[in-house]
Design a protein around this motif. Structure first.
Motif: not given
Length: 279
Positions: A153-174
């Motif tokens: 579960y920790a591994g799944l959460a980390i994957d989801e967290y990283k995706l969310e971080q990438d998404y937030q960075n993407f939003i900030a760039t746009l």
């Protein structure tokens, strides 16, 4: 007499709270005694043996889920995956706890059923032999596999967290790209049904050729996340000062992305209001 040890009085009192809300808690209350700095003492009588077993099994399982689960997840996040920053750990922990909660509601987590059975078996031995024990002893000898499974579960959460971080960075760039653009049209009315339709401030429909002409091609490549070319890329290229979005599905993923990029420029309205505007 069974003696249950706890890490401290605070933990013992939390355990007693779970006893108090159990269906058998009131009936068996007189057999349970709390002694400060020593723990819980339970008088076991033959006629109440099955009820005591049920009470202790249920309460320790609830104690595991409510009080020890997050600790186990946090340990996996820190020790297995080597996250140290408290803010990151807390964010991942919240995601992991949500994943676990979802699986428990769906009844799709065999690990929890196995843990419940292991606790019941341990309690049976304790009551039969009237031993002293602690939750930590059950965790060490009976629930080792369960706590190891929390790494999943920790591994799944980390994957989801990283995706969310990438998404937030993407939003900030746009958003940064948008803020540097000169507005080509002051107002855009975007109608979202099966597809997207663009209208200018005079409610003249913008055709595909209009959008192509105003498109900034840099938005169509070079980003780690795909930029939608039907709505998001044209909108950022046009960079309107005011964006009216007409939709009956405000929770749609692309609508939410548009909203995050354009922030206070965006006004969300139902489809029906666009029809009224044209009357």
């Amino acid at each position: 007499m069974v003696h249950i040890y706890f890490l401290d009085d605070i933990e013992a009192r939390k355990w007693l709270q779970f006893v108090s809300v159990h269906p058998l808690g009131a009936e068996l209350h007189s057999y349970i005694q709390f002694v400060s700095e020593e723990g819980i003492f339970i008088t076991v009588e033959e006629q109440h043996l099955n009820d005591v077993h049920r009470l202790l099994s249920d309460v320790f399982y609830t104690f595991l889920v409510e009080e020890k689960l997050r600790d186990g997840l946090e340990q996996a996040i820190r020790e297995k995956f080597l996250f140290e920053e408290q803010e990151e750990v807390e964010a991942i922990l919240d995601i992991a706890a949500s994943i676990v909660e979802g699986e428990m509601k769906l009844g799709s987590s065999n690990g929890f059923e196995e843990a419940k059975a292991a606790i019941a078996e341990s309690i049976q031995v304790v009551l039969t032999e009237e031993k002293s024990f602690s939750f930590e002893s059950i965790a060490t000898f009976r629930l080792k596999g369960f706590f190891e499974s929390l790494e999943h579960y920790a591994g799944l959460a980390i994957d989801e967290y990283k995706l969310e971080q990438d998404y937030q960075n993407f939003i900030a760039t746009l958003r940064d790209f948008l803020n540097k653009r000169q507005s080509q049209l002051r107002t855009i009315h975007l109608v979202h049904q099966e597809s997207f339709s663009f209208f200018d401030e005079s409610f003249r429909k913008l055709e595909k050729e209009d959008l192509t002409r105003m498109m900034d091609r840099r938005l169509l490549g070079g980003y780690p996340i795909y930029i939608d070319s039907t709505a998001l890329a044209p909108l950022i290229s046009i960079a309107p000062e005011r964006l009216y979005v007409y939709t009956d599905d405000a929770e749609d993923g692309l609508i939410q992305t548009i909203r995050r990029v354009f922030e206070e420029r965006t006004i969300i309205r139902p489809i029906q209001s666009f029809s009224r505007t044209l009357i």
